[in-house]
Write an enzyme that holds these catalytic residues in place. Structure first.
Site, mmCIF file in Angstrom:
data_model
loop_
_atom_site.group_PDB
_atom_site.id
_atom_site.type_symbol
_atom_site.label_atom_id
_atom_site.label_comp_id
_atom_site.label_asym_id
_atom_site.label_seq_id
_atom_site.Cartn_x
_atom_site.Cartn_y
_atom_site.Cartn_z
ATOM 1 N N HIS A 207 20.562 50.596 55.219
ATOM 2 C CA HIS A 207 21.897 50.268 55.740
ATOM 3 C C HIS A 207 22.602 49.245 54.836
ATOM 4 O O HIS A 207 23.444 48.486 55.300
ATOM 5 C CB HIS A 207 21.837 49.711 57.164
ATOM 6 C CG HIS A 207 20.998 50.520 58.097
ATOM 7 N ND1 HIS A 207 21.504 51.542 58.876
ATOM 8 C CD2 HIS A 207 19.662 50.474 58.356
ATOM 9 C CE1 HIS A 207 20.520 52.079 59.588
ATOM 10 N NE2 HIS A 207 19.390 51.463 59.284
ATOM 11 N N SER B 192 39.950 44.840 31.607
ATOM 12 C CA SER B 192 41.171 45.119 32.351
ATOM 13 C C SER B 192 42.361 44.781 31.474
ATOM 14 O O SER B 192 42.301 43.860 30.660
ATOM 15 C CB SER B 192 41.191 44.271 33.620
ATOM 16 O OG SER B 192 42.515 44.063 34.057
ATOM 17 N N LYS C 102 37.576 40.558 33.409
ATOM 18 C CA LYS C 102 36.969 41.768 33.971
ATOM 19 C C LYS C 102 36.076 42.527 32.994
ATOM 20 O O LYS C 102 36.353 42.608 31.804
ATOM 21 C CB LYS C 102 38.070 42.742 34.453
ATOM 22 C CG LYS C 102 38.798 42.300 35.699
ATOM 23 C CD LYS C 102 37.934 42.256 36.942
ATOM 24 C CE LYS C 102 37.609 43.631 37.473
ATOM 25 N NZ LYS C 102 38.779 44.316 38.006
ATOM 26 N N GLU D 274 31.572 54.671 37.315
ATOM 27 C CA GLU D 274 32.577 55.155 38.276
ATOM 28 C C GLU D 274 33.014 56.579 37.961
ATOM 29 O O GLU D 274 33.227 57.390 38.855
ATOM 30 C CB GLU D 274 33.797 54.228 38.254
ATOM 31 C CG GLU D 274 33.513 52.845 38.797
ATOM 32 C CD GLU D 274 34.690 51.914 38.540
ATOM 33 O OE1 GLU D 274 35.514 51.745 39.442
ATOM 34 O OE2 GLU D 274 34.792 51.373 37.427
#
Ligand code: ARG
Length: 459
Positions: free
Chosen positions: A156, A277, A283, A290
Site C-alpha cells: 500500500h 527544467s 530540477k 516517465e
C-alpha cells in the site's frame, strides 16, 4: 495506371482510392522477408516441376538483385506502389521480363503477407528478447552489488517489512524471465508457414509447402488454408506479451521516479538519463522513466486496436487486416526503445544505501519480527500481534523505535520480553531470518541471482 490485378475491372481506381489503399508506406519495412519468401517460392515451384529450374534461377537472381539494390539504396521503394508485394513483383518483371510473371503461381498476397509478417515478427521477437536479456543482466548486476542493502519493503506504499534492494530488484528479474518465456512461446507458435494456402482454399498445383517452409526456417506448416490467411492470433499474442512486458517496465519506471525523488532519495539517476527544467534550475527530471511509463499506454493501445479490428471479421482474408501492421510495428519499436533506454538507466544509476537504511530504521518495519519473537516465547500469533501493536504505540508516544525502546518499557506491555528482543528486532538479522524459499535473506537473493543467471545463460 493498369494494375497487376486488373482482371474483370476495366476502369482505373481513383487516385484517392489508390492512396487510401496503399500500404507500402509501412509494409515496405518487410522487403527482406518478402523477397526471401519469394526466392523460396521460386525454388519450390521448380522443385515441383511447375516452372523450370532455369526460370527459378532467373527469378532468384532477379530477386537477389532487388534485395541488394534496396539494401544499398540503389533502388528506392515507390511510394505510389500498392504494397511491398506488388512493388517487388513489378520491379522484378521490369528487370527480367515475362518470366517475372511466373513468380506468383500457386500463391496469393493473402498467404504472402501472412508469411512476411510471421518472418518479420520472428526476428523482431529475437531482437526484443535479446534486449530484455540485456536489461535483466543489468538488473542482476545491480542486485548483486546491493544484495545486503536494507530498505523498507512496501505494501500500500506504506513501509511494511525489511527487504534488501537486491531482493527488490530480483522481483523485476523474475518478471523479465517470464516475459522472455512468453516471447519464446509466441515465437514457437508463430513459426509455422502459411505460404501455399494461397487466396484461401489452397491450390490445384502440386506444390510442396513443407519444402518451402523448411527453406525459410519454419518448424512446420499451418493446417488449414482458410485459417492460414485469416489468422492474426500471432500478432495479438505478441501484442499481449509486449503489453505485459511494458506493464512490468512501467512499474519499474514508476519506482525509479519515486526512488529518485527527494522524498525517497534511494537512487540517483545519471545525468545521462535525466533532464533539467527550462525554468527551475534545481530540477533533475526522470524523463526517461516517465516516458517508458507513458509509452506503455501506447502499446496497450496497439493491442486494443488490433483486437477491435479483428473482432467479428468473417473468414477468410479481409482488407481490414492490413491495419495490423502499423500498430504492431510501432509496438515492437516502442518496446525495443524502452528496453534499451532502461538498460542504460539502470547500469548508470547510483544506489544510495544509507538513505535506504535510514528509511528502514523508521516506520516500525520490524514490528512483525517482534510479534514472531513473542510467538517463540509461547504467545499465540494473534495475541503477539496485539502486544506488538501496543508496543509500537508506546514507542511513538515516547519517541523510540523498537531497536531503542528500553527493556522495562517492553516489559510494561508484555512480561515475556527479555534482553534477547534487541536481537529479534535488529534489521540485519530480521532480513537474515527471512530464510523461506524466495524470501528476502541474502542467501535467498544469492540463490535467485544464480538461478536467473542460469536461465539467461550468464552463469
Ligand atoms: N497489403 C495487403 C495487407 O497487408 C496485402 C494482402 C492483400 N490481399 C488482397 N487480397 N488485396 O493485408
Amino acid at each position: 495506371m493498369a494494375k497487376l490485378w486488373q482482371g474483370v475491372t476495366a476502369a482505373d481506381t481513383a487516385s484517392a482510392a489508390d492512396a487510401f489503399n496503399s500500404s507500402i508506406g509501412f509494409d515496405g519495412r518487410m522487403y527482406r522477408e518478402d523477397i526471401t519468401g519469394s526466392m523460396a517460392h521460386a525454388q519450390m515451384l521448380a522443385k515441383c516441376g511447375i516452372i523450370t529450374h532455369t526460370e527459378a534461377g532467373q527469378l532468384v537472381d532477379g530477386l537477389q538483385g532487388i534485395l541488394n539494390d534496396l539494401g544499398s539504396g540503389a533502388l528506392q521503394l515507390d511510394p505510389n506502389a500498392e504494397d511491398i508485394h506488388m512493388f517487388v513483383e513489378e520491379v522484378l518483371t521490369a528487370r527480367i521480363g515475362d518470366v517475372g510473371k511466373k513468380l506468383h503461381t500457386a500463391r496469393s498476397r493473402n498467404d504472402q503477407v501472412a508469411l512476411d509478417m510471421r518472418m518479420y515478427l520472428r526476428s523482431e521477437i529475437d531482437e526484443i528478447a535479446s534486449l530484455a536479456k540485456e536489461l535483466a543482466a543489468a538488473v542482476i548486476a545491480c542486485a548483486e552489488e546491493n544484495k545486503a542493502a536494507i530498505l523498507p519493503g512496501y505494501t500500500h506504499l506504506q513501509r511494511a517489512q525489511p527487504v534488501t534492494f537486491g531482493h527488490h530488484l530480483m522481483a523485476y528479474v523474475s518478471m523479465l524471465l517470464r516475459d522472455l518465456d512468453r516471447l519464446g512461446d509466441c515465437r514457437r507458435r508463430l513459426n509455422v508457414s502459411p505460404i501455399g494456402a494461397c487466396a484461401l482454399a489452397g491450390t490445384t498445383y502440386g506444390t510442396d509447402r513443407v519444402f518451402e517452409a523448411g527453406l525459410l526456417g519454419f518448424d512446420g506448416v499451418t493446417a488449414n488454408s482458410m485459417d492460414s490467411v485469416s489468422d492474426r492470433d500471432f500478432c495479438l499474442e505478441l501484442l499481449s506479451d509486449l503489453s505485459i512486458l511494458m506493464m512490468h517496465l512501467s512499474r519499474f519506471a514508476e519506482e525509479l521516479v519515486l526512488w529518485s525523488s527527494w522524498e525517497f532519495r534511494f537512487v540517483r539517476l545519471s545525468d545521462a538519463y535525466t533532464t533539467g527544467s527550462s525554468i527551475m534550475p534545481q530540477k533533475k527530471n526522470p524523463d526517461m522513466a516517465e516516458l517508458v511509463r507513458g509509452k506503455t499506454g501506447r502499446v496497450y493501445g496497439a493491442l486494443m486496436a488490433l483486437l477491435a479490428t479483428m473482432k467479428s471479421l468473417p473468414l477468410a482474408y479481409n482488407k481490414d487486416m492490413q491495419e495490423d501492421k502499423e500498430w504492431l510495428f510501432d509496438a515492437c519499436d516502442t518496446a525495443k526503445a524502452c528496453l534499451n533506454i532502461f538498460t542504460g538507466m539502470i547500469s548508470t544509476m547510483t544506489v544510495l544505501p544509507d538513505n535506504m537504511l535510514h528509511a528502514a530504521q523508521t516506520g516500525f518495519i520490524n514490528a512483525t519480527d517482534y510479534a514472531d519473537y513473542l510467538v517463540s516465547k509461547g504467545l499465540p500469533f494473534r495475541a503477539a500481534y496485539k502486544v506488538a501493536g501496543e508496543t509500537v504505540a508506546l514507542c511513538t508516544e515516547k519517541g523510540f523505535v523498537l531497536e531503542t525502546l528500553p527493556l522495562e518499557d517492553y516489559r510494561s506491555v508484555c512480561e515475556l520480553t527479555d534482553e534477547t528482543v534487541y536481537d529479534a528486532v535488529d534489521l540485519q538479522k530480521c532480513v537474515a531470518r527471512r530464510v523461506s524459499e524466495g524470501g528476502a535473506s541474502v542467501a535467498s537473493v544469492e540463490k535467485q541471482i544464480a538461478l536467473a543467471k542460469e536461465a539467461l545463460g550468464l552463469a
